[in-house]
Design a protein around this motif. Structure first.
Motif, PDB file in Angstrom:
ATOM      1  N   ILE A 113       0.844  -1.198   0.000  1.00  0.00           N
ATOM      2  CA  ILE A 113       0.000   0.000   0.000  1.00  0.00           C
ATOM      3  C   ILE A 113       0.882   1.252   0.000  1.00  0.00           C
ATOM      4  O   ILE A 113       0.593   2.229  -0.681  1.00  0.00           O
ATOM      5  N   TRP A 114       1.974   1.225   0.768  1.00  0.00           N
ATOM      6  CA  TRP A 114       2.893   2.365   0.821  1.00  0.00           C
ATOM      7  C   TRP A 114       3.473   2.647  -0.563  1.00  0.00           C
ATOM      8  O   TRP A 114       3.590   3.788  -0.981  1.00  0.00           O
ATOM      9  N   SER A 139      -5.168   5.886  -5.659  1.00  0.00           N
ATOM     10  CA  SER A 139      -4.482   4.620  -5.925  1.00  0.00           C
ATOM     11  C   SER A 139      -4.581   3.680  -4.739  1.00  0.00           C
ATOM     12  O   SER A 139      -4.653   2.466  -4.915  1.00  0.00           O
ATOM     13  N   VAL A 140      -4.623   4.202  -3.529  1.00  0.00           N
ATOM     14  CA  VAL A 140      -4.786   3.349  -2.350  1.00  0.00           C
ATOM     15  C   VAL A 140      -6.218   2.835  -2.272  1.00  0.00           C
ATOM     16  O   VAL A 140      -6.444   1.654  -2.007  1.00  0.00           O
ATOM     17  N   ILE A 141      -7.191   3.686  -2.521  1.00  0.00           N
ATOM     18  CA  ILE A 141      -8.587   3.254  -2.467  1.00  0.00           C
ATOM     19  C   ILE A 141      -8.862   2.205  -3.535  1.00  0.00           C
ATOM     20  O   ILE A 141      -9.534   1.205  -3.291  1.00  0.00           O
ATOM     21  N   ARG A 142      -8.323   2.409  -4.705  1.00  0.00           N
ATOM     22  CA  ARG A 142      -8.537   1.472  -5.805  1.00  0.00           C
ATOM     23  C   ARG A 142      -7.967   0.099  -5.491  1.00  0.00           C
ATOM     24  O   ARG A 142      -8.474  -0.916  -5.917  1.00  0.00           O
ATOM     25  N   SER A 143      -6.883   0.045  -4.736  1.00  0.00           N
ATOM     26  CA  SER A 143      -6.237  -1.231  -4.465  1.00  0.00           C
ATOM     27  C   SER A 143      -6.695  -1.853  -3.157  1.00  0.00           C
ATOM     28  O   SER A 143      -6.174  -2.869  -2.750  1.00  0.00           O
ATOM     29  N   ASP A 144      -7.643  -1.268  -2.471  1.00  0.00           N
ATOM     30  CA  ASP A 144      -8.100  -1.778  -1.192  1.00  0.00           C
ATOM     31  C   ASP A 144      -9.112  -2.899  -1.419  1.00  0.00           C
ATOM     32  O   ASP A 144     -10.310  -2.692  -1.350  1.00  0.00           O
ATOM     33  N   SER A 145      -8.615  -4.091  -1.702  1.00  0.00           N
ATOM     34  CA  SER A 145      -9.483  -5.214  -1.993  1.00  0.00           C
ATOM     35  C   SER A 145      -8.827  -6.499  -1.530  1.00  0.00           C
ATOM     36  O   SER A 145      -7.613  -6.663  -1.606  1.00  0.00           O
ATOM     37  N   ALA A 146      -9.629  -7.441  -1.053  1.00  0.00           N
ATOM     38  CA  ALA A 146      -9.095  -8.726  -0.620  1.00  0.00           C
ATOM     39  C   ALA A 146      -8.792  -9.623  -1.822  1.00  0.00           C
ATOM     40  O   ALA A 146      -7.979 -10.529  -1.740  1.00  0.00           O
TER      41      ALA A 146
END
Length: 120
Positions: free
Chosen positions: A13-14, A73-80
């Motif tokens: 995420i970072w 970009s963080v919100i878009r990648s926040d998925s299990a």
């Protein structure tokens, strides 16, 4: 016999936050240069001069774009579930079948994974 492929890890995420900020800053610098130049040509540089006015446009635009693209970009990648599996699922299912809860989707993926590993 199939060759074992090394498993690639997804970026952290970072790292995604940093890349979103860098891309947004690059876009912001470009947009700031374009609009700042246009403003200077149209209205004049003002009391601070050309360089100070242009740099103010560029820095403020870079900060704004960088902030929003890093958050996006963080919100878009926040998925299990990985984005590749989500895209594949959406292509294979009809629109009525595509509306599922996250837990139902995970169960479907686990079942398909077990089936594929059993076949290999």
């Amino acid at each position: 016999m199939q060759a074992a492929h090394p498993r690639r890890e997804e970026p952290s995420i970072w790292y995604k936050l940093k890349m979103g900020a860098l891309m947004g800053s690059g876009v912001g610098l470009t947009i700031g240069f374009i609009f700042g130049s246009w403003s200077i040509v149209r209205h004049g540089p003002g009391p601070r001069g050309v360089l100070a006015t242009l740099s103010q446009y560029m820095v403020s635009s870079a900060a704004t774009f960088g902030f929003f693209l890093s958050i996006g970009s963080v919100i878009r990648s926040d998925s299990a579930v990985s984005t590749h599996l989500q895209a594949a699922r959406m292509q294979l299912l009809t629109p009525a079948m595509a509306i599922r809860s996250r837990s139902e989707g995970m169960e479907l993926i686990k079942a398909r994974w077990a089936q594929e590993t059993k076949q290999n």
